[in-house]
Scaffold this active site. Sequence first.
Site, PDB file in Angstrom:
ATOM      1  CB  CYS A 130     -30.235   1.936  44.399  1.00  0.00           C
ATOM      2  SG  CYS A 130     -30.893   3.611  44.391  1.00  0.00           S
ATOM      3  CG  HIS A 250     -31.876   3.131  39.555  1.00  0.00           C
ATOM      4  ND1 HIS A 250     -33.206   3.474  39.575  1.00  0.00           N
ATOM      5  CD2 HIS A 250     -31.398   3.435  40.798  1.00  0.00           C
ATOM      6  CE1 HIS A 250     -33.519   3.958  40.765  1.00  0.00           C
ATOM      7  NE2 HIS A 250     -32.447   3.937  41.531  1.00  0.00           N
TER       8      HIS A 250
END
Lengths: 347, 347
Positions: A130, A250
Amino acid sequence: MANGLHVAVVGATGAVGQQMLKTLEERQFPVGQLTLLSSARSAGKTLQFNGKEVVIQEATPDSFKGVDIALFSAGGSISKALAPEAVKRGAIVVDNTSAFRMDENVPLVVPEVNEEDLKAHNGIIANPNCSTIQMVAALEPLRQSYGLKKVLVSTYQAVSGAGAAAINELKEQSQAILDEKEFTPEILPVGSDKKHYQIAFNAIPQIDKFQDNGFTFEEMKMINETKKIMHMPELQVAATCVRLPVVTGHSESVYIELEQSGVTVQEVKQLLAQAPGIVLQDDPENQVYPMPADCVGKRDVFVGRIRKDLDNDKGFHMWIVSDNLLKGAAWNSVQIAESLIKLGIVK
Amino acid sequence: MANGLHVAVVGATGAVGQQMLKTLEERQFPVGQLTLLSSARSAGKTLQFNGKEVVIQEATPDSFKGVDIALFSAGGSISKALAPEAVKRGAIVVDNTSAFRMDENVPLVVPEVNEEDLKAHNGIIANPNCSTIQMVAALEPLRQSYGLKKVLVSTYQAVSGAGAAAINELKEQSQAILDEKEFTPEILPVGSDKKHYQIAFNAIPQIDKFQDNGFTFEEMKMINETKKIMHMPELQVAATCVRLPVVTGHSESVYIELEQSGVTVQEVKQLLAQAPGIVLQDDPENQVYPMPADCVGKRDVFVGRIRKDLDNDKGFHMWIVSDNLLKGAAWNSVQIAESLIKLGIVK
């Protein structure tokens, strides 16, 4: 494909699996038949897809008979065991685990960066980590235009990357601390590691286990995957990965050195504003910059805080944010599936 | 000093002021007389010090008559107005605001780094910015032994650096989000700026206001103060400062380039393990590394995750954590006061 493709989702009940189903719906992906697979534990449960109930089945090798595309997100050991079985039965696998990412026979793909690598597939295509995906998506336009020499990244990663249990742990711990009650960390930083630490109102500089060189696996994934996706084994990359009390989204503080000198902040901003999959959010005067709370549920990669290093004309700083469950996982996987159709690899 | 010093604390009721009183007690600082000063609003309230009640008075120029050392932490405008008045009346001022930090006639001091600069004072001594202090304390031993060329830092900063109201905002917002209730951000990232954003379960890449060059004032403080404290105008420094949902404890992901090549991780660890004010917490195999939740209430600077860059023999990565209210503010100020006694500047 007149009646659509037969799509299988392995790990359908997980945090990423659920987002895969939602993304297939939102993108109106041509699903003719949907097979939902999981461990024996979840078999028999049902999930909604396009308004219909679908019963989850236990994943076995024969589950993949007739499947065109299998999206795997049920952990590395499941992928290692079943992805080759799916390929044997004629499916193309898009695997969201780290099982095959560094296998030289497996393309590791972020469509904005290296969609063409899909053509060399041998049945399995790996979805990158990710934190890698959002970074390379943002850096690729700069690499193409100005060349890229060095990348130093410090991450600010959400707990949903560690699964649904980690989300619960963050919420329950936060409540316990607000209530001044005792609690026992059980999952983060790494469920299978020896010690567990408080994540609520804290920052843990460990994601995945440590390697002998002092870097964590997460950090080495960012380093090695970035080089592979960009076809730049010579690229200088370093990462420090940190888990935060954020549910989803994130963030990354990224320093890069370009090959070319004399590039302006304005040029970098213009390039990124036009880049596929990228949304420029960079207006300091009006306090416009990306934040994880704003990116949740969106498929784009958001970039801001772009500024030139004060000492190095080739150096730039930026702040890159994306929904780790979408572009970082489910959406990139579905996007790979869309590319497979677009390129005529799946018909 | 037979009967101790006359100490004044300006801003005694604030988050840092309270820690100053606690630190003076813990360190058994030779306080003969204590004068607590604040705005008119808090005047008349009392605070405990060494078991006795002390009444807070409104700060005026004449409050400083007979004061030996005045610790200021009541905001830049109060310091600008009253610090020169205190000096006129014979006090030495240790100022925790940014009012005088870059004034060339004012020493900017972290005792582990540049205690000797105190000798050149002209009445006012500046306490550096919290995020700067812990970084330079950790980097100074490396600079001394190996030379320092470049510093790139990404911070993970706690809300207590923005005061008591920001702590309340984080807690109330966290509860609201856990309860799925509405809330309105009012303080963070910067109380006096135009927009306010969610801090709970989020990360805000803005601390203090933006400058024309795209860096925030907080980032420029780290850059300029580091050069001044280390007497290295030529040092390459860059910073990205980020506010996190952490109550107390700043963390920093720091990349440095040394002048000397061939230095090993083991040498860096040994040096920091023996350095004043530094605690080495670096044992990846046993998941030992610094975290903000562990540093609260401690005066040390904690360093871990030390590893050599994979591409640059002179490059090192590390993770630096400290209590921003103590070493970042109250303790560094009291430590300066202790140095003033040690060096015979205050008698």
